[in-house]
Design a protein around this motif. Sequence first.
Motif, PDB file in Angstrom:
ATOM      1  N   TYR A  13      81.829 -19.659 -36.154  1.00 61.03           N
ATOM      2  CA  TYR A  13      81.424 -21.037 -36.450  1.00 61.03           C
ATOM      3  C   TYR A  13      80.380 -20.935 -37.548  1.00 61.03           C
ATOM      4  O   TYR A  13      79.243 -20.566 -37.269  1.00 61.03           O
ATOM      5  N   PHE A  16      77.892 -17.987 -37.505  1.00 61.07           N
ATOM      6  CA  PHE A  16      77.707 -17.520 -36.138  1.00 61.07           C
ATOM      7  C   PHE A  16      79.030 -16.999 -35.578  1.00 61.07           C
ATOM      8  O   PHE A  16      80.059 -17.665 -35.667  1.00 61.07           O
ATOM      9  N   ALA A  18      81.155 -16.313 -32.556  1.00 62.37           N
ATOM     10  CA  ALA A  18      81.244 -16.639 -31.131  1.00 62.37           C
ATOM     11  C   ALA A  18      82.077 -15.595 -30.390  1.00 62.37           C
ATOM     12  O   ALA A  18      81.777 -15.241 -29.250  1.00 62.37           O
ATOM     13  N   PRO A  37      77.852 -13.898 -19.335  1.00 63.45           N
ATOM     14  CA  PRO A  37      76.910 -14.998 -19.108  1.00 63.45           C
ATOM     15  C   PRO A  37      77.272 -16.228 -19.949  1.00 63.45           C
ATOM     16  O   PRO A  37      78.207 -16.186 -20.736  1.00 63.45           O
ATOM     17  N   ASN A  38      76.541 -17.309 -19.796  1.00 62.06           N
ATOM     18  CA  ASN A  38      76.767 -18.525 -20.577  1.00 62.06           C
ATOM     19  C   ASN A  38      76.684 -18.211 -22.065  1.00 62.06           C
ATOM     20  O   ASN A  38      75.794 -17.477 -22.500  1.00 62.06           O
ATOM     21  N   GLY A  39      77.623 -18.765 -22.809  1.00 61.83           N
ATOM     22  CA  GLY A  39      77.588 -18.593 -24.257  1.00 61.83           C
ATOM     23  C   GLY A  39      78.144 -17.263 -24.737  1.00 61.83           C
ATOM     24  O   GLY A  39      78.075 -16.948 -25.921  1.00 61.83           O
ATOM     25  N   ALA A  40      78.734 -16.480 -23.822  1.00 64.36           N
ATOM     26  CA  ALA A  40      79.237 -15.161 -24.212  1.00 64.36           C
ATOM     27  C   ALA A  40      80.458 -15.261 -25.114  1.00 64.36           C
ATOM     28  O   ALA A  40      80.754 -14.352 -25.880  1.00 64.36           O
ATOM     29  N   GLY A  41      81.181 -16.379 -25.019  1.00 63.13           N
ATOM     30  CA  GLY A  41      82.375 -16.537 -25.851  1.00 63.13           C
ATOM     31  C   GLY A  41      83.665 -16.553 -25.047  1.00 63.13           C
ATOM     32  O   GLY A  41      84.758 -16.497 -25.611  1.00 63.13           O
ATOM     33  N   LYS A  42      83.544 -16.695 -23.736  1.00 65.79           N
ATOM     34  CA  LYS A  42      84.736 -16.664 -22.869  1.00 65.79           C
ATOM     35  C   LYS A  42      85.668 -17.843 -23.153  1.00 65.79           C
ATOM     36  O   LYS A  42      86.863 -17.657 -23.382  1.00 65.79           O
ATOM     37  N   THR A  43      85.098 -19.047 -23.154  1.00 67.39           N
ATOM     38  CA  THR A  43      85.928 -20.234 -23.378  1.00 67.39           C
ATOM     39  C   THR A  43      86.541 -20.215 -24.775  1.00 67.39           C
ATOM     40  O   THR A  43      87.702 -20.575 -24.966  1.00 67.39           O
ATOM     41  N   THR A  44      85.760 -19.780 -25.753  1.00 63.98           N
ATOM     42  CA  THR A  44      86.274 -19.700 -27.120  1.00 63.98           C
ATOM     43  C   THR A  44      87.466 -18.750 -27.177  1.00 63.98           C
ATOM     44  O   THR A  44      88.488 -19.051 -27.814  1.00 63.98           O
ATOM     45  N   GLN A  83      87.731 -25.321 -18.439  1.00 64.67           N
ATOM     46  CA  GLN A  83      86.401 -25.326 -17.836  1.00 64.67           C
ATOM     47  C   GLN A  83      85.887 -26.758 -17.702  1.00 64.67           C
ATOM     48  O   GLN A  83      85.338 -27.132 -16.676  1.00 64.67           O
ATOM     49  N   GLU A 160      86.697 -20.399 -15.560  1.00 68.50           N
ATOM     50  CA  GLU A 160      85.726 -20.657 -14.491  1.00 68.50           C
ATOM     51  C   GLU A 160      86.330 -21.543 -13.401  1.00 68.50           C
ATOM     52  O   GLU A 160      85.842 -22.647 -13.145  1.00 68.50           O
ATOM     53  N   HIS A 193      81.464 -16.227 -14.255  1.00 71.65           N
ATOM     54  CA  HIS A 193      80.212 -15.498 -14.259  1.00 71.65           C
ATOM     55  C   HIS A 193      79.774 -15.219 -12.822  1.00 71.65           C
ATOM     56  O   HIS A 193      78.633 -14.879 -12.573  1.00 71.65           O
ATOM     57  N   ARG A 319      75.949 -28.456 -15.044  1.00 68.01           N
ATOM     58  CA  ARG A 319      77.233 -28.498 -15.741  1.00 68.01           C
ATOM     59  C   ARG A 319      78.243 -29.331 -14.974  1.00 68.01           C
ATOM     60  O   ARG A 319      79.037 -30.047 -15.566  1.00 68.01           O
TER      61      ARG A 319
END
Lengths: 327, 249
Positions: A13, A16, A18, A37-44, A83, A160, A193, A319
């Motif tokens: 992005y 950055f 991801a 963890p959160n923001g690790a890039g799993k959903t991406t 998610q 998740e 996670h 969330r």
Amino acid sequence: MTAIYVENLTKMYGSFTAVDRISFEIPEGEIFGLLGPNGAGKTTAISMLATLLKPTSGAAMINGHSIAGGEDGVRRSIGIVFQDQSLDEELTAFENMDFHGRLYRIPNPLRQEKIAELLALVELDGRQHDLVKTFSGGMRRRLEIARGLLHRPKVLFLDEPTLGLDPQTRNHLWEYIERLNREAGITIILTTHYMEEADRLCDRVAIIDHGRIVALDAPGALKEAVGGDVITITSPDPAAVASAVTAAGALRAEQYDGTVRINLQHAERHIMEIVARLSGNGVPADSISIRKPTLEDVFLHFTGRSMRDETADERDRMRMYQRTARR
Amino acid sequence: MDIIYTIWLRSVKRYLRSKSRIIGTLGMPLFFLLFLGFGLNSIVSIPGTGEGYTAFLVPGIVAMSVLFTSVFAGIQIIWDKQFGFLKETLVAPVSRMEIMLGQTLGGATTACIQGVIILVLSLFIGLTLSSAAGFLIALCFMALIGISFTAFGIAIASRMEDMHGFQLVMNFVVFPIFGLSGALFPISSLPSWLAPLTMADPLTYGVEGIRYGLSGTSQIDPLLCGGVLIAFAAATALAGAFLFRKMSA
Ligand SMILES: Nc1ncnc2c1ncn2[C@@H]1O[C@H](COP(=O)(O)OP(=O)(O)OP(=O)(O)O)[C@@H](O)[C@H]1O
Ligand SMILES: [Mg+2]
């Protein structure tokens, strides 16, 4: 046969990154976990594999179809539970299921049968004709999972899946996921996670941090890599404990959050020696425990950070709240 | 075909379920109809036809409610995006074309229902239908307006990030399209500088087409109206399909 093949998949992005050059291969019938963890890039990563997001570079094949060029083949092969909520709140639970069944061209007697079966599984059959906007966060989650399973995909993505569910429902779903995998041979890739979830369900786990895969193996082997057992000592003076334990040079100790962790083989044979060293040096200790390593230790081992901080539960609730209250 | 029907069915169900939306979008056209109609009926008579202003106004107001409902129905996919539902359709093994067509036909259907409601309400204030065939002609024109402007809404929504741009589109695109059409004034009595603008407004042909259906007379040849509107519907559908293909969830 290979169900999923991923090579140097990257998403940027702006400047950055991801998802950073991840590569792995998943054989048919495996349950594969992306743990991070959160923001690790799993959903991406999942979004790219599901053809919802174009990768910046790299390649991936799902069930023999390329995600760049073979999108239609990919879409026919996969099911996905997102998610974030993706239900139509103005429709009933049944109508959401029916819409999905029609989109995937499931012919009618079968469609009704499957819908009834899955709604019963997630215990929503009693509420099936209520509008989704009257559902709680957990009920919506269960409905989404039921919907993702409706067309019996060859490859199932679960982003998740059990976030925000109570332990009983979570257990139910775990059992169902295992059964789907065992009986229907569905390949499953799930992000989580929750260490416990990865440990219980996954044949192999990739640990992902800052977009990169830092470790990938069977949960048992990953724990093996941590190096035997874990001894945890809590003390008002962890630094003194660490230096007393490592004085002889044989042991390595990591301090973390008021505790000292020592990884070693056959911990039970060394425990007396450690206690003797502590008391010999007059170092105070509140408690000493021995346990087998968990994936939590694995994460700490590979990243030098703990994944579960004390605010994790708070964040999950946030969330769930955002998911249901987003307007 | 099944997929288009599925998407269409969802749009129509959602529409029929939201009573507040049905009544909300009826409000403005009814307001125009009652106040302009009764207010001006006694002081305005339409040259050439000799009919009262109310009878002249009804086709315009029907077109108005079809226009507003359909643009709104098209722009609604922004909501699907914000609520996450768009992902559910985009990840399914169906073509974007099918999704777009289902959405367009769904929007056009709801728009026609709104138009017919206005028409029925007009019967109570003195509108008389010339014939069943005339009603069907009017309905066809409503459908063409509905298809055109739902597709137009989808095209715009495909380029919008969220609903913030909606007011902008309403004020600078939809209201001018309505105002410039022959909905409120007969074309022949417009000042010469305005007439070309009115003739360039696709809604003008829809209004005139509906007017022909309802009263049997119009200022533009109904065949020309049909031709122009069909061409416009095809153009917006193509634009909508093209832009929607690039929309991401
Ligand atoms: N559209 C976007 N624009 C810019 N950055 C983005 C965008 N989407 C995601 N990111 C960033 O990419 C990173 C990875 O996000 P992602 O949602 O994949 O994380 P995740 O591992 O799924 O986390 P979580 O456990 O919270 O779901 C995050 O730092 C996020 O801020
Ligand atoms: Mg995520």
